[in-house]
Design an enzyme around this catalytic site. Structure first.
Site, short mmCIF file in Angstrom:
data_model
loop_
_atom_site.label_atom_id
_atom_site.label_comp_id
_atom_site.label_asym_id
_atom_site.label_seq_id
_atom_site.Cartn_x
_atom_site.Cartn_y
_atom_site.Cartn_z
N LYS A 1 -9.01 0.71 3.75
CA LYS A 1 -7.57 0.70 3.51
C LYS A 1 -6.85 0.66 4.84
O LYS A 1 -7.01 1.55 5.68
CB LYS A 1 -7.17 1.94 2.70
N GLY B 1 -2.41 -1.55 -2.24
CA GLY B 1 -1.90 -0.30 -2.78
C GLY B 1 -0.54 0.00 -2.18
O GLY B 1 0.00 -0.78 -1.41
N GLY B 2 -0.04 1.14 -2.53
CA GLY B 2 1.28 1.55 -2.06
C GLY B 2 1.33 1.78 -0.55
O GLY B 2 2.38 1.70 0.07
N LEU C 1 -9.32 -6.62 -1.63
CA LEU C 1 -9.52 -6.09 -2.99
C LEU C 1 -8.20 -5.91 -3.73
O LEU C 1 -8.15 -5.94 -4.95
CB LEU C 1 -10.23 -4.73 -2.93
N GLY C 2 -7.15 -5.70 -2.96
CA GLY C 2 -5.86 -5.48 -3.60
C GLY C 2 -4.91 -4.86 -2.61
O GLY C 2 -5.22 -4.71 -1.43
N PRO D 1 -2.81 -2.86 2.30
CA PRO D 1 -3.86 -3.65 1.66
C PRO D 1 -5.23 -2.97 1.77
O PRO D 1 -5.48 -2.18 2.68
CB PRO D 1 -3.84 -4.96 2.44
N VAL D 2 -6.10 -3.28 0.80
CA VAL D 2 -7.44 -2.72 0.77
C VAL D 2 -8.44 -3.87 0.85
O VAL D 2 -8.30 -4.88 0.14
CB VAL D 2 -7.68 -1.91 -0.52
N ASP E 1 1.23 10.69 -7.21
CA ASP E 1 1.28 9.27 -7.59
C ASP E 1 0.09 8.95 -8.48
O ASP E 1 -0.59 7.97 -8.27
CB ASP E 1 1.28 8.40 -6.34
#
Ligand code: NAG
Ligand code: NAG
Ligand code: NAG
Ligand code: NAG
Ligand code: NAG
Ligand code: NAG
Ligand code: NAG
Ligand code: NAG
Ligand code: NAG
Length: 666
Positions: free
Chosen positions: A529, A510-511, A507-508, A514-515, A626
């Site tokens: 996640k 993140g900091g 899906l993307g 990966p998700v 954040d």
């Protein structure tokens, strides 16, 4: 500052440094003079100085003209006020006192640069020289670098490249350009040109003797071809200098004997003559106060002049016969009792004699005007409010560069003209005030109800299961009855759910890693996640922290459903949000349109609710550290959910201190 306006000064400075190497024929000094047909030529050959007699004239003058074109075009005249009779032979030289002088044959003084020297300069005054620079500036120099006098500071009727003349903001002292009396007569005519800076506003004026003939503003909107295309001002300390804005060598601006400011260009299309490039004033309407006080000038079928709304001609027969300068008067005198209103006039050339009140809002500006009995209008620009006292002079409708002018009239005028003024806005503001007051009261009531409800919920035994607003933190042990909701999965389960972390399911990123999208039997679609950063905590602490975070349940927080901890692998399982994150919506041109203001407001409110919960109403104090658009996820109904909260806790970053050691994320 535009390069165009700076360049002339640079050239002057450059030339000043070059002075010592000027050839000798370009200077006059003691024992050297110019007379008869002799001329002094500048170093580069651009300009010449000498005596000339205009056609059909019986007088001779000392002047400077262009040396490069066949037509003798005089740009500066020394003895305009004391012409030399033609039968006399005059001499231009350095006088006994060190000044530039013109003597007649009887050695009687005709003209002098009239510099008063200091005593020290006087002792060596026989060492002054006069030089013609290549930009057309005649200077009187003492020693090598001390320039005592410049012809550029004593202009005649012409403004040439590199030339500038000043206006002193403090003393009001200024140099003026003055027209020739006639085309063949350099004596000072009736017209003069200069600037006046009153109350923070610079205007250029052409005066006809003592009355204003034409006025234009130093408007910075230089897109329309106007005289300000060619002329501009430069402010250095307390002096405002007028100079040419347009950098072309054979271009001059001249105030002609009829009072027109003309931009002349040599040989524009091979004509070998001076062509008028621009001229001002151009139309009758541009003449100063053409329609008198409160009369507005504009091109219209009924004639040039019109009284402002609420005003009528002061002398109606004169007005009907086209004698407009009597102007207009109020139909109904002002009330002064708070009964006055302002009528808005669009696209106006603002009247003369503005008073600047500095930077303030339109409303403040209006208030300032209504308070002062003699204030008759106001206008606002981006950073200034202007008011006008008494009669409004020199105003008109303009097609370009116009501004809105609010003119004070009696209240009844507004009714007569259908409430079109700024007062209509006032009613809108009033309505808005009432609405917002009601809204504020409702908000207060609901907050009180909200607080009351929380208090009720916090009381033991009164929990009514409504956990949409507050977390249902289990009393007693950390791992309570809700614990079963928080499930631990094996890595194999996760691998199956995500097709072994397949790229297609990603899906993307993140900091924290990966998700992936996955499917679990208990929850259906979930977001998985895979943490790539290492926690500084031990496994047990990590699990405890996770369980605490899993208990933070709020409509505007993404729910943590489970986890998987095996060896180095740490995986968190969240509810799945089909509508991606807020940043996708904000920055995608096609998705952006979906965000109407109702939705946007809902999102803002949701985020605020989520944060309020995290900071105040949850058992666990969580500082997000954040919070950004990509951490706001949206569900099907566009309800925002904050994600990645508690990561700071998971990764063992100290959150108990109000000021953190370093800046995290956004
Ligand atoms: C110049 O002088 C002549 C004779 O003295 C005279 O007729 C003529 O009008 C004068 N011209 C001007 C422009 O004054
Ligand atoms: C020039 O002419 C005027 C009168 O036209 C006369 O008064 C004057 O003396 C003359 N000057 C010379 C130097 O001839
Ligand atoms: C020269 O300057 C002095 C003052 O500095 C002034 O009184 C005098 O009128 C001036 N003379 C001329 C011809 O401008
Ligand atoms: C200037 O005058 C002084 C005396 O007044 C004299 O000694 C000197 O030679 C003169 N200089 C020039 C360049 O004429
Ligand atoms: C200057 O104005 C006066 C009166 O205002 C007039 O008589 C005279 O002819 C004008 N001069 C020129 C050169 O136009
Ligand atoms: C310049 O403006 C001030 C203030 O408006 C006024 O008093 C003064 O007479 C003006 N100067 C000229 C030359 O018009
Ligand atoms: C030069 O161009 C102007 C218009 O730009 C025109 O009016 C003028 O007649 C032209 N002159 C010649 C000599 O072609
Ligand atoms: C109106 O404003 C002007 C300029 O700010 C000020 O000089 C004048 O005294 C004021 N008049 C009143 C009645 O306040
Ligand atoms: C004018 O005031 C507004 C708000 O008070 C401010 O944002 C703006 O920067 C100011 N402009 C100038 C030129 O000072």
């Amino acid at each position: 500052m535009k390069l165009v306006t700076v360049l002339p000064f640079l050239v002057v400075i450059f030339l000043c440094f070059c002075l010592p190497i000027l050839p000798s024929q370009t200077i006059v000094k003691v024992g050297k003079s110019i007379t008869g047909n002799h001329k002094m030529v500048s170093a580069g050959g651009s300009f010449a100085l000498g005596f000339f007699t205009p056609v059909n004239s019986n007088f001779t003058y000392l002047g400077i003209w262009y040396n490069t074109i066949p037509e003798q075009t005089v740009v500066w005249v020394a003895n305009r006020e004391s012409p030399i009779p033609q039968n006399s032979t005059a001499v231009f030289t350095i006088g006994d006192d060190g000044n530039l002088v013109i003597f007649d044959e009887k050695r009687e003084l005709i003209w002098s640069s009239n510099v008063s020297f200091t005593t020290k300069e006087l002792l060596t005054s026989n060492s002054t020289v006069g030089a013609l620079l290549d930009d057309g500036n005649l200077i009187l120099r003492h020693g090598e670098s001390n320039i005592l006098w410049r012809s550029f500071q004593h202009p005649s009727d012409t403004l040439i490249r590199d030339m500038r003349f000043h206006f002193n903001k403090i003393s009001g002292q200024q140099t003026l350009i003055s027209s020739w009396m006639r085309n063949e007569d350099p004596r000072p005519g009736n017209f003069s040109f200069g600037i006046n800076r009153s109350e923070g506003r610079t205007s250029y004026y052409i005066w006809n003797q003592n009355s204003v003939y034409y006025r234009f503003d130093d408007s910075k909107k230089g897109y329309t071809l106007g005289i300000t295309w060619y002329i501009s001002t430069v402010t250095i300390n307390e002096n405002v200098y007028i100079t040419l804005a347009y950098y072309r060598s054979l271009l001059r601006v001249v105030l002609n004997p009829l009072g027109n400011l003309q931009v002349m260009v040599w040989n524009r299309n091979g004509s070998n003559e001076w062509n008028v490039e621009f001229q001002a004033p151009q139309a009758k309407c541009e003449l100063y106060a053409h329609c008198g006080p409160f009369g507005s000038c504009g091109i219209r079928s009924s004639g040039l002049c019109k009284c402002l709304t609420g005003f009528e001609p002061r002398f109606s027969t004169d007005w009907a016969n086209g004698k407009w300068n009597g102007g207009c008067a109020r139909k109904i005198a002002l009330g002064w009792d708070g009964g006055d209103r302002f009528l808005k006039h669009e696209n106006m050339k603002l009247p003369d004699h503005a008073i600047s009140l500095g930077n303030m809002s339109t409303r403040e500006c209006e208030t300032q005007c209504i308070r002062n009995c003699s204030c008759s209008a106001y206008a606002c620009s981006i950073n200034a409010c202007f008011i006008w006292l008494g009669d409004l002079l020199d105003l008109g409708n303009v097609i370009t560069d116009g501004r809105a002018l609010y003119v004070r009239v009696h209240f009844s005028e507004l009714i007569a003209h259908g409430l079109s003024g700024n007062s209509a806005q006032r009613y809108k503001i009033l309505t808005a005030k009432i609405v917002s007051a009601i809204f504020a009261i409702l908000l207060l009531v609901s907050i009180l109800a909200f607080i009351f409800k929380i208090k009720r919920l916090k009381r033991p035994g009164k929990m009514d299961g409504d956990s949409a607003l507050v977390s249902s933190v289990p009393s007693g042990s950390l791992v309570g009855k809700d614990d079963m909701k928080f499930l631990q999965y094996s890595l194999q389960n996760i691998r199956d759910a995500t097709n072994n972390f397949h790229e297609d399911n990603k899906l993307g990123k993140g900091g924290f890693g990966p998700v992936f999208k996955g499917i679990l039997t208990e929850f259906g679609e979930v977001a998985i996640k895979r943490l790539s950063r290492r926690s500084s905590q031990g496994l047990e602490e990590f699990m405890n922290e996770l369980k605490l975070i899993a208990h933070l349940q709020h409509k505007n927080l993404v729910s943590l459903l489970g986890c998987c901890v095996e060896g180095e692998e740490k995986i968190l399982i969240y509810e799945y949000m089909p509508n991606c994150s807020l940043d996708k919506f904000l920055f995608d041109p096609t998705l952006k349109v979906k965000l109407d203001w109702v939705t946007r407001f809902g999102i803002i409110e949701g985020i605020a609710h989520g944060m309020l919960y995290l900071h105040k109403y949850s058992r666990l104090k969580v500082i997000h550290r954040d919070l950004k658009a990509s951490n706001i996820l949206l569900d099907q109904e566009m309800i925002p959910k904050i994600s990645d909260f508690g990561m700071a806790r998971i990764f063992g970053i100290d959150q108990t201190q109000a000021n953190t050691k370093r800046v995290v994320g956004t």
